[in-house]
Scaffold this active site. Structure first.
Site, PDB file in Angstrom:
ATOM      1  N   ALA A 156      -9.996  -0.257  -5.359  1.00 24.86           N
ATOM      2  CA  ALA A 156      -9.626   0.958  -6.103  1.00 24.86           C
ATOM      3  C   ALA A 156      -8.104   1.002  -6.197  1.00 24.86           C
ATOM      4  CB  ALA A 156     -10.201   2.210  -5.458  1.00 24.86           C
ATOM      5  N   LEU A 157      -7.558  -0.087  -6.714  1.00 24.93           N
ATOM      6  CA  LEU A 157      -6.114  -0.327  -6.616  1.00 24.93           C
ATOM      7  C   LEU A 157      -5.299   0.547  -7.566  1.00 24.93           C
ATOM      8  CD1 LEU A 157      -6.134  -4.226  -6.399  1.00 24.93           C
ATOM      9  CD2 LEU A 157      -6.202  -2.557  -4.532  1.00 24.93           C
ATOM     10  N   GLN A 159      -0.782   1.581  -8.384  1.00 25.16           N
ATOM     11  CA  GLN A 159       0.565   0.974  -8.362  1.00 25.16           C
ATOM     12  C   GLN A 159       1.126   0.850  -6.949  1.00 25.16           C
ATOM     13  OE1 GLN A 159       2.310  -0.742 -10.622  1.00 25.16           O
ATOM     14  NE2 GLN A 159       0.402  -0.526 -11.768  1.00 25.16           N
ATOM     15  N   GLY A 160       0.683   1.745  -6.041  1.00 25.92           N
ATOM     16  CA  GLY A 160       1.130   1.636  -4.651  1.00 25.92           C
ATOM     17  C   GLY A 160       0.738   0.284  -4.072  1.00 25.92           C
ATOM     18  N   HIS A 161      -0.504  -0.137  -4.335  1.00 24.16           N
ATOM     19  CA  HIS A 161      -0.940  -1.453  -3.861  1.00 24.16           C
ATOM     20  C   HIS A 161      -0.124  -2.563  -4.542  1.00 24.16           C
ATOM     21  CE1 HIS A 161      -4.856   0.840  -3.255  1.00 24.16           C
ATOM     22  NE2 HIS A 161      -4.632   0.332  -2.061  1.00 24.16           N
ATOM     23  N   GLN A 219      -1.434   4.497  10.595  1.00 27.01           N
ATOM     24  CA  GLN A 219      -2.101   3.191  10.529  1.00 27.01           C
ATOM     25  C   GLN A 219      -1.079   2.064  10.728  1.00 27.01           C
ATOM     26  OE1 GLN A 219      -5.408   1.874   7.769  1.00 27.01           O
ATOM     27  NE2 GLN A 219      -3.669   1.157   6.578  1.00 27.01           N
ATOM     28  N   LEU A 273       4.432   5.182  -2.989  1.00 32.18           N
ATOM     29  CA  LEU A 273       4.675   5.435  -4.413  1.00 32.18           C
ATOM     30  C   LEU A 273       4.045   6.772  -4.791  1.00 32.18           C
ATOM     31  CD1 LEU A 273       5.802   2.596  -4.645  1.00 32.18           C
ATOM     32  CD2 LEU A 273       4.619   2.399  -6.822  1.00 32.18           C
ATOM     33  N   MET A 317       0.377   8.292  -4.339  1.00 28.03           N
ATOM     34  CA  MET A 317      -0.719   7.505  -4.913  1.00 28.03           C
ATOM     35  C   MET A 317      -1.725   7.155  -3.828  1.00 28.03           C
ATOM     36  SD  MET A 317       1.076   5.051  -7.664  1.00 28.03           S
ATOM     37  CE  MET A 317       2.134   5.767  -8.923  1.00 28.03           C
ATOM     38  N   SER A 344      -6.169   5.857  -3.455  1.00 27.42           N
ATOM     39  CA  SER A 344      -7.435   5.554  -4.128  1.00 27.42           C
ATOM     40  C   SER A 344      -8.302   6.805  -4.208  1.00 27.42           C
ATOM     41  CB  SER A 344      -8.180   4.468  -3.362  1.00 27.42           C
ATOM     42  OG  SER A 344      -7.358   3.328  -3.245  1.00 27.42           O
TER      43      SER A 344
END
Ligand code: PAF
Length: 282
Positions: free
Chosen positions: A32-33, A35-37, A156, A179, A187, A189
């Protein structure tokens, strides 16, 4: 982009890259990508020669089975995004591949200590054990030189840092900035599941964090916490926590101190739980 579903095949291919002297960067994801990813991938591309991404929705880290069932999945779109971002290897294992004895079998227990007991740890029992289990397995499969994770999941990142220490890993952790959407929403998912009404409300999380950050030190943190929680409730959230913590060891603070700190929040909108944080100091 090469796609692998099996640990053994991925290990063999990456073994060749390592033999050729390539530096391996790795960005683990649950798909569930957004722009942060992609920004993690971009950092990995800058720092390393070969970029590996994984997509695996890890059952052992979901304390709420409904959250697991409803976790968004956009695999085709994810593959397009990762290809466009220049990922070299995508690891896409099945649950059986990562948990041959089943996800409910006994797992090692990691002694993360205090950092596992507060904030997300207090609200999501066993969540960080699940994160530890899967990140350890993924690191064993990929054996990266560098690991790229987002600051959005502040706690995490601390857990993974500790995992690297516990396991004596030489992998270097890079924590990449959160982001945000144009209005400030971090951002995530889980944002995909927000209704338009909830999406409009969701911005109040980052506004509240920014307000607390701007007012830090002007009054005791307990007052800022109470006002911040009230702001979130007025907007329609059911907040779990709003805290100021040391960025070194996650000690909860009543007042700002020297050194890195973070303001951390978790709040629910309907059955969607959002988290965010902003760092303060250095
Ligand atoms: O942050 C995530 O997406 C997950 O917690 C991770 C690190 C991929 C482990 O499942």
């Amino acid at each position: 982009m090469y796609l692998f579903k099996r640990v053994a095949d991925l290990g063999q291919a990456l073994g060749q890259e390592k033999k050729a002297g390539k530096r391996i960067g790795f960005a683990p994801t649950m798909g569930a990508l957004h722009q942060g990813h992609i920004s993690l991938i971009q950092s990995a591309k800058q720092e390393t020669d070969i970029v590996v991404a994984s997509i695996f929705v890890n059952p052992t880290q979901f304390n709420d089975p409904k959250d697991f069932e409803k976790y968004p999945s956009t695999l085709e779109q994810d593959i397009l995004l990762l290809t466009a971002a220049g990922v070299d290897y995508l690891f896409l294992p099945s649950v059986a591949e990562m948990y041959p004895a089943g996800p409910d079998a006994e797992h090692p227990h990691y002694d993360f200590g205090y950092i596992e007991s507060v904030l997300e740890g207090a609200y999501r029992p066993n969540h960080f054990q699940g994160v530890g289990i899967i990140v350890h397995k993924l690191l064993e499969a990929v054996r990266p030189d560098d690991l790229f994770m987002g600051q959005k999941d502040f706690q995490q990142c601390m857990i993974v840092k500790r995992l690297l220490e516990i396991t004596g890993s030489s992998t270097q952790l890079h924590i990449c900035p959160t982001l945000r959407e144009a209005d400030g929403l971090a951002m995530s998912s889980r944002n995909m599941r927000l209704t338009p009404g909830q999406r409009a409300t969701a911005v109040e999380i980052s506004r509240t964090l920014q307000w607390v950050k701007d007012n830090l030190g002007t009054r005791p943190f307990s007052g800022l916490r109470a006002e911040g929680l009230a702001r979130l409730e007025d907007a329609g959230f059911a907040p779990d926590y709003l805290e100021l913590a040391s960025g070194n060891d996650l000690r909860l603070l009543d007042a700002p101190e020297d050194g890195p700190m973070a303001i951390l929040v978790a709040a629910r909108l309907g059955d969607i739980r959002l988290i965010d944080n902003m760092t303060v100091g250095s």
